[in-house]
Design a protein around this motif. Structure first.
Motif, PDB file in Angstrom:
ATOM      1  N   PHE A  30       0.782  -1.226  -0.027  1.00 64.31           N
ATOM      2  CA  PHE A  30       0.020  -0.028   0.047  1.00 64.31           C
ATOM      3  C   PHE A  30       0.751   1.484  -0.075  1.00 64.31           C
ATOM      4  N   ALA A  35       0.319   3.636  -3.033  1.00 68.98           N
ATOM      5  CA  ALA A  35       0.643   5.104  -2.724  1.00 68.98           C
ATOM      6  C   ALA A  35       1.886   5.839  -3.361  1.00 68.98           C
ATOM      7  N   HIS A  42       5.905  12.375   3.811  1.00 67.66           N
ATOM      8  CA  HIS A  42       5.124  11.785   4.884  1.00 67.66           C
ATOM      9  C   HIS A  42       5.292  11.783   6.357  1.00 67.66           C
ATOM     10  N   PRO A  64      -6.626  12.734   7.287  1.00 68.72           N
ATOM     11  CA  PRO A  64      -6.194  11.314   7.099  1.00 68.72           C
ATOM     12  C   PRO A  64      -6.927  10.445   6.599  1.00 68.72           C
ATOM     13  N   HIS A  68      -6.811   8.388   2.392  1.00 72.38           N
ATOM     14  CA  HIS A  68      -6.889   6.656   2.309  1.00 72.38           C
ATOM     15  C   HIS A  68      -7.939   6.439   1.221  1.00 72.38           C
ATOM     16  N   ILE A  71      -6.671   5.189  -2.073  1.00 73.38           N
ATOM     17  CA  ILE A  71      -5.813   3.935  -2.069  1.00 73.38           C
ATOM     18  C   ILE A  71      -6.858   2.998  -2.030  1.00 73.38           C
ATOM     19  N   ASN A  72      -7.755   3.027  -1.335  1.00 74.83           N
ATOM     20  CA  ASN A  72      -8.813   2.165  -1.098  1.00 74.83           C
ATOM     21  C   ASN A  72      -9.572   1.841  -2.367  1.00 74.83           C
ATOM     22  N   MET A  77      -8.280  -1.689   1.212  1.00 74.35           N
ATOM     23  CA  MET A  77      -8.040  -1.569   2.579  1.00 74.35           C
ATOM     24  C   MET A  77      -8.989  -2.280   3.537  1.00 74.35           C
ATOM     25  N   PHE A  82      -5.582  -3.370   8.500  1.00 73.39           N
ATOM     26  CA  PHE A  82      -5.747  -2.624   9.765  1.00 73.39           C
ATOM     27  C   PHE A  82      -5.203  -3.289  10.836  1.00 73.39           C
ATOM     28  N   TRP A  85      -1.456  -3.549  10.739  1.00 67.14           N
ATOM     29  CA  TRP A  85      -0.959  -2.041  10.757  1.00 67.14           C
ATOM     30  C   TRP A  85      -0.736  -2.077  12.363  1.00 67.14           C
ATOM     31  N   MET A 116     -10.760   3.545  10.495  1.00 68.10           N
ATOM     32  CA  MET A 116     -10.513   3.492   9.087  1.00 68.10           C
ATOM     33  C   MET A 116     -11.007   2.256   8.565  1.00 68.10           C
ATOM     34  N   MET A 120     -13.393   2.577   5.341  1.00 68.74           N
ATOM     35  CA  MET A 120     -13.065   1.947   4.130  1.00 68.74           C
ATOM     36  C   MET A 120     -13.902   0.906   3.417  1.00 68.74           C
TER      37      MET A 120
END
Length: 126
Positions: A30, A35, A42, A64, A68, A71-72, A77, A82, A85, A116, A120
């Motif tokens: 990701f 990204a 960043h 934030p 995202h 990207i999703n 995602m 997550f 992460w 998140m 997403m």
């Protein structure tokens, strides 16, 4: 074990965390491939974000969640991403720090990961 209490501590935490993320087989793509993160831009944003979240410095300016969504759209995602992460974040915090602010860093990350993942998933359904 050291307390998490300064901007320098946040920089160590964030740098150590993203050092793991970029090598991670599950979520690294990701950042590296989708990204194509410019780390010079960043990382300072992430220092400011976590400084705001943990110490109330209000140094972070940004969205934030909004960062995202694109990207999703390219690659979903999912909850498992997550979870990974959060696992990397928690391990990194625990490797370097102890105390109330370290616990808060994990607690707040748990909440961020839940929100998140929910948003997403919702965006993919709409």
């Amino acid at each position: 074990m050291k307390k998490l209490e300064s901007r320098e501590d946040i920089e160590l935490l964030v740098n150590s965390f993203y050092g793991k993320v970029i090598k991670d087989e599950e979520i690294g793509l990701f950042f590296n491939e989708i990204a194509r993160v410019d780390w010079a831009k960043h990382l300072p944003k992430m220092y400011a974000f976590w400084e705001s979240v943990l110490f109330g410095q209000m140094s972070y300016k940004g969205n934030p969640m909004g960062a995202h969504f694109p990207i999703n759209e390219i690659r979903a995602m999912e909850q498992k991403h997550f979870d990974r992460w959060l696992k990397l974040w928690t391990a990194t915090v625990e490797e370097h720090f102890a105390g109330e602010d370290a616990d808060q860093a994990i607690y707040k990350a748990e909440n961020i990961a839940k929100l998140m993942a929910f948003k997403m998933d919702l965006a993919r359904r709409l």
